[in-house]
Design an enzyme around this catalytic site. Structure first.
Site, mmCIF file in Angstrom:
data_model
loop_
_atom_site.group_PDB
_atom_site.id
_atom_site.type_symbol
_atom_site.label_atom_id
_atom_site.label_comp_id
_atom_site.label_asym_id
_atom_site.label_seq_id
_atom_site.Cartn_x
_atom_site.Cartn_y
_atom_site.Cartn_z
ATOM 1 N N LYS A 43 5.066 9.559 10.435
ATOM 2 C CA LYS A 43 5.867 8.863 11.535
ATOM 3 C C LYS A 43 7.304 8.777 11.500
ATOM 4 O O LYS A 43 8.059 9.233 12.343
ATOM 5 C CB LYS A 43 5.031 7.434 11.487
ATOM 6 C CG LYS A 43 5.814 6.543 12.660
ATOM 7 C CD LYS A 43 5.557 6.689 14.087
ATOM 8 C CE LYS A 43 6.326 5.715 14.756
ATOM 9 N NZ LYS A 43 6.034 6.224 16.165
ATOM 10 N N THR A 95 4.400 0.322 12.566
ATOM 11 C CA THR A 95 5.186 1.127 12.004
ATOM 12 C C THR A 95 6.154 0.320 10.821
ATOM 13 O O THR A 95 6.898 -0.488 11.159
ATOM 14 C CB THR A 95 6.247 1.941 12.862
ATOM 15 O OG1 THR A 95 5.569 2.689 13.796
ATOM 16 C CG2 THR A 95 7.301 2.721 12.276
ATOM 17 N N LYS A 151 15.181 1.124 14.743
ATOM 18 C CA LYS A 151 14.051 0.681 13.704
ATOM 19 C C LYS A 151 13.475 1.771 12.881
ATOM 20 O O LYS A 151 13.762 1.456 11.664
ATOM 21 C CB LYS A 151 13.030 -0.196 14.440
ATOM 22 C CG LYS A 151 12.179 -0.581 13.325
ATOM 23 C CD LYS A 151 10.794 -0.928 14.165
ATOM 24 C CE LYS A 151 9.513 -0.999 12.932
ATOM 25 N NZ LYS A 151 8.220 -1.032 13.513
ATOM 26 N N LEU A 173 1.832 -4.983 14.346
ATOM 27 C CA LEU A 173 2.701 -6.099 14.191
ATOM 28 C C LEU A 173 4.046 -5.153 14.084
ATOM 29 O O LEU A 173 4.292 -3.976 14.054
ATOM 30 C CB LEU A 173 2.464 -6.739 12.708
ATOM 31 C CG LEU A 173 1.281 -7.318 12.594
ATOM 32 C CD1 LEU A 173 0.903 -7.647 11.207
ATOM 33 C CD2 LEU A 173 1.395 -8.678 13.549
ATOM 34 N N PRO A 174 5.130 -6.174 14.410
ATOM 35 C CA PRO A 174 6.407 -5.577 14.622
ATOM 36 C C PRO A 174 6.984 -4.785 13.323
ATOM 37 O O PRO A 174 7.521 -3.653 13.589
ATOM 38 C CB PRO A 174 7.587 -6.802 15.026
ATOM 39 C CG PRO A 174 6.544 -7.834 15.158
ATOM 40 C CD PRO A 174 5.201 -7.545 14.764
HETATM 41 P P1 NAD Z 1 5.581 -6.265 20.213
HETATM 42 O O1 NAD Z 1 6.655 -6.987 19.434
HETATM 43 O O2 NAD Z 1 5.326 -5.873 21.627
HETATM 44 O O3 NAD Z 1 4.138 -6.673 19.335
HETATM 45 C C1 NAD Z 1 4.004 -7.143 18.424
HETATM 46 C C2 NAD Z 1 3.336 -8.557 18.287
HETATM 47 O O4 NAD Z 1 2.997 -8.954 16.991
HETATM 48 C C3 NAD Z 1 3.721 -9.626 19.217
HETATM 49 O O5 NAD Z 1 2.924 -9.996 20.051
HETATM 50 C C4 NAD Z 1 3.969 -10.618 18.356
HETATM 51 O O6 NAD Z 1 3.880 -11.984 18.761
HETATM 52 C C5 NAD Z 1 2.961 -10.382 16.973
HETATM 53 N N1 NAD Z 1 3.084 -11.063 15.843
HETATM 54 C C6 NAD Z 1 4.333 -10.939 15.041
HETATM 55 N N2 NAD Z 1 4.266 -11.846 14.095
HETATM 56 C C7 NAD Z 1 2.979 -12.077 13.924
HETATM 57 C C8 NAD Z 1 2.157 -12.845 13.209
HETATM 58 N N3 NAD Z 1 2.775 -13.455 11.888
HETATM 59 N N4 NAD Z 1 0.900 -12.949 13.363
HETATM 60 C C9 NAD Z 1 0.242 -12.518 14.535
HETATM 61 N N5 NAD Z 1 0.943 -11.835 15.359
HETATM 62 C C10 NAD Z 1 2.428 -11.684 15.162
HETATM 63 O O7 NAD Z 1 5.817 -4.647 19.483
HETATM 64 P P2 NAD Z 1 5.026 -3.239 19.831
HETATM 65 O O8 NAD Z 1 5.919 -2.723 20.902
HETATM 66 O O9 NAD Z 1 3.716 -3.605 20.376
HETATM 67 O O10 NAD Z 1 4.942 -2.622 18.618
HETATM 68 C C11 NAD Z 1 3.890 -2.704 17.634
HETATM 69 C C12 NAD Z 1 4.226 -1.693 16.476
HETATM 70 O O11 NAD Z 1 4.312 -0.310 16.862
HETATM 71 C C13 NAD Z 1 5.871 -1.744 16.015
HETATM 72 O O12 NAD Z 1 5.509 -1.415 14.359
HETATM 73 C C14 NAD Z 1 6.339 -0.519 16.657
HETATM 74 O O13 NAD Z 1 7.236 0.096 15.745
HETATM 75 C C15 NAD Z 1 5.283 0.451 16.789
HETATM 76 N N6 NAD Z 1 5.429 1.461 17.799
HETATM 77 C C16 NAD Z 1 5.876 0.842 18.965
HETATM 78 C C17 NAD Z 1 5.913 1.729 20.014
HETATM 79 C C18 NAD Z 1 6.320 1.299 21.574
HETATM 80 O O14 NAD Z 1 6.458 2.244 22.262
HETATM 81 N N7 NAD Z 1 6.257 0.171 21.696
HETATM 82 C C19 NAD Z 1 5.670 3.125 19.932
HETATM 83 C C20 NAD Z 1 5.057 3.643 18.630
HETATM 84 C C21 NAD Z 1 4.994 2.615 17.385
#
Ligand code: NAD
Length: 295
Positions: free
Chosen positions: A171, A96, A246, A64-65
């Site tokens: 992390k 994260t 973030k 999740l975000p």
């Molecule tokens: P993203 O925003 O693409 O995906 C998050 C998903 O969670 C979305 O599809 C959103 O609709 C869903 N969501 C939000 N609220 C929700 C709820 N109440 N119920 C169900 N689903 C819900 O983000 P991401 O890029 O996939 O990143 C996810 C996590 O991984 C974050 O914490 C981010 O910091 C971490 N991260 C991301 C990256 C990257 O390169 N994108 C790298 C390392 C870590």
């Protein structure tokens, strides 16, 4: 195994697909219907809430975000995971988030009869697609061992970091060091160029002497120094500046709560905040060099 998977965004989608490739079956949930459809088209069962997604499964993964999303998805009244999941089902949160929220939610889960590990990742969307993520795992050793075969379907390095929340600690502290190192590299590269040096020659010198670091020798922020770095393709792809912002905000808040000074981490947080406010949040985090040189 039958696994509940919640959060099907940039990272969650490829991670879920890698679980399918390894023969697991999934029940999925996201608040965005189009993202759910991408997985239901691959044969996944669709749930109507986090609570429903955690029923009839042997394990739950969330991606999740940020902290408030994790808190509400786990503990939300009626629809939260802890309202649906049977006791004994292991919970893995790969988002994260801040270590305190992570520890709080793990305690709530424990009170409900469920063990939880935090397992944030590094490796970005490329690592998620390729199944080569690094997982930094916090939780009891027995839960780490139980989670490991599942995490190995999505990643290459699975590291136990200690008790609950320690995956998040690893992390965010690592990313703080990375941001500081990137800013230092950007500052040195831009100054050397301004003072008349060829950036490639300067990078070669830094990389064979004491200025060398990952940001200088593998991910150099100066355009043209490394063909493969985002700097040489307009800072597209890579790890977004807003994602770095973030993580820096999480780490400075955690430091504040712990009354631990992070002078350079705080400065890095402010520099990325300014960079983002200038419209650069979508660019790779090495684009921070734009603060020091004209395009
Ligand atoms: P993203 O925003 O693409 O995906 C998050 C998903 O969670 C979305 O599809 C959103 O609709 C869903 N969501 C939000 N609220 C929700 C709820 N109440 N119920 C169900 N689903 C819900 O983000 P991401 O890029 O996939 O990143 C996810 C996590 O991984 C974050 O914490 C981010 O910091 C971490 N991260 C991301 C990256 C990257 O390169 N994108 C790298 C390392 C870590």
């Amino acid at each position: 195994m039958k696994i509940g998977f919640i959060g099907l965004g940039h990272m969650g989608n490829p991670m879920a697909r890698n679980l399918l490739k390894h023969g697991h079956t999934l029940k999925v949930f996201d608040v965005v219907p189009d993202l759910v459809k991408k997985l239901s088209d691959l044969g996944c069962e669709v749930a109507s809430s986090p609570a429903a997604c955690s029923q009839g499964v042997e394990l739950v993964v969330t991606m999740l975000p940020s902290s408030p999303h994790v808190r509400s998805v786990y503990t939300g009244k009626d629809s939260g995971i802890l309202h649906g999941v049977p006791a004994g089902v292991l919970l893995i949160d790969s988002s994260t988030i801040d270590p305190h929220t992570s520890r709080d939610v793990a305690m709530d889960a424990r009170a409900h009869g469920n063990n939880m590990v935090d397992a944030p990742v590094s490796g970005g969307t490329g690592g998620a697609e390729a199944g080569t993520l690094t997982f930094m795992v916090g939780g009891a050793v027995a839960d780490f061992e139980k989670a490991k075969p599942i995490l190995q379907c999505m990643g290459k390095n699975i590291v136990h970091c200690g008790g609950a929340g320690n995956g998040q600690v690893a992390k965010i502290c690592n990313n703080m060091m990375l941001a500081i190192e990137m800013i230092a590299t950007a500052e040195g590269m831009a100054l050397a160029a301004k003072l008349g040096m060829d950036p490639k020659v300067f990078a070669g010198i830094a990389n064979s002497s004491s200025g060398r670091c990952w940001s200088s020798d593998t991910y150099n922020p100066y355009p043209g120094v490394l063909e493969t770095a985002p700097a040489s393709r307009g800072y597209s792809g890579g790890f977004g500046s807003d994602l770095m912002l973030k993580d820096l905000t999480l780490v400075t808040e955690a430091a504040k709560a712990a009354k631990q000074p992070v002078m350079l981490g705080a400065a890095a947080q402010q520099l990325y905040q300014m960079h983002s406010a200038m419209g650069n949040g979508g660019l790779d985090f090495s684009s921070i060099i734009k603060l020091y040189k004209k395009d």
